[in-house]
Design a protein around this motif. Structure first.
Motif, PDB file in Angstrom:
ATOM      1  N   TYR A   1      45.735  49.759  41.877  1.00  0.00           N
ATOM      2  CA  TYR A   1      44.485  50.481  41.650  1.00  0.00           C
ATOM      3  C   TYR A   1      43.608  49.608  40.768  1.00  0.00           C
ATOM      4  O   TYR A   1      44.040  49.155  39.705  1.00  0.00           O
ATOM      5  CB  TYR A   1      44.790  51.817  40.965  1.00  0.00           C
ATOM      6  N   PHE A   2      42.386  49.331  41.228  1.00  0.00           N
ATOM      7  CA  PHE A   2      41.470  48.474  40.487  1.00  0.00           C
ATOM      8  C   PHE A   2      40.182  49.208  40.175  1.00  0.00           C
ATOM      9  O   PHE A   2      39.586  49.822  41.055  1.00  0.00           O
ATOM     10  CB  PHE A   2      41.151  47.204  41.276  1.00  0.00           C
ATOM     11  N   GLN A   3      39.770  49.129  38.923  1.00  0.00           N
ATOM     12  CA  GLN A   3      38.508  49.694  38.495  1.00  0.00           C
ATOM     13  C   GLN A   3      37.534  48.557  38.221  1.00  0.00           C
ATOM     14  O   GLN A   3      37.902  47.388  38.203  1.00  0.00           O
ATOM     15  CB  GLN A   3      38.731  50.513  37.209  1.00  0.00           C
ATOM     16  N   GLU A   4      36.300  48.919  37.965  1.00  0.00           N
ATOM     17  CA  GLU A   4      35.249  47.929  37.711  1.00  0.00           C
ATOM     18  C   GLU A   4      35.654  46.946  36.619  1.00  0.00           C
ATOM     19  O   GLU A   4      35.428  45.750  36.751  1.00  0.00           O
ATOM     20  CB  GLU A   4      33.956  48.645  37.349  1.00  0.00           C
ATOM     21  N   LYS A   5      36.267  47.431  35.557  1.00  0.00           N
ATOM     22  CA  LYS A   5      36.666  46.549  34.448  1.00  0.00           C
ATOM     23  C   LYS A   5      37.672  45.492  34.897  1.00  0.00           C
ATOM     24  O   LYS A   5      37.777  44.438  34.279  1.00  0.00           O
ATOM     25  CB  LYS A   5      37.234  47.349  33.282  1.00  0.00           C
TER      26      LYS A   5
END
Length: 129
Positions: A122-126
């Motif tokens: 899971y990848f977020q903007e940060k």
């Protein structure tokens, strides 16, 4: 005056037909799944679906692994998360979604142990900025 009214109504109708980025992402994910899935994308890897959750702005890819890589030990040895993150950072096709700060989720399931989740990232903007 009448000509002006037609221009205004026409402009309003055209604006109403515009879809938001969220709507576009959901539509494209659904269309991709309907047209292309399931589809082998690499040796031992099949993409099963793509979906978009508007509430969380998360684009999810679901895959099935088979053959040699359908093994938790193989996955943990190779630590795919870093490679996946690098690919996401370099993916020009994802630029509109990355610019909007969307999240990306990748789930890999086993073929031999049907339904067993082997790996999830899971990848977020940060993560990808």
């Amino acid at each position: 005056m009448r000509k002006c009214l037609f221009i205004i109504v026409g402009a309003l109708l055209m604006a109403a037909c515009q879809e938001s980025l969220e709507q576009r992402c959901a539509r494209e994910a659904k269309e991709y799944t309907e047209k292309h899935c399931p589809a082998p994308i690499a040796k031992g890897v099949t993409v099963d679906s793509m979906s978009f959750d508007m509430a969380t702005h998360t684009l999810t890819y679901s895959y099935t692994l088979n053959g040699v890589i359908d093994d938790p030990a193989v996955i943990s040895r190779n630590n795919p998360r870093e490679g996946m993150l690098q690919q996401l950072k370099n993916a020009t096709a994802m630029k509109p979604y990355k610019d909007a700060g969307y999240n990306f989720r990748y789930i890999y399931y086993s073929t031999k142990d049907k339904g067993r989740k082997l790996f999830e990232a899971y990848f977020q903007e940060k993560d990808y900025r």
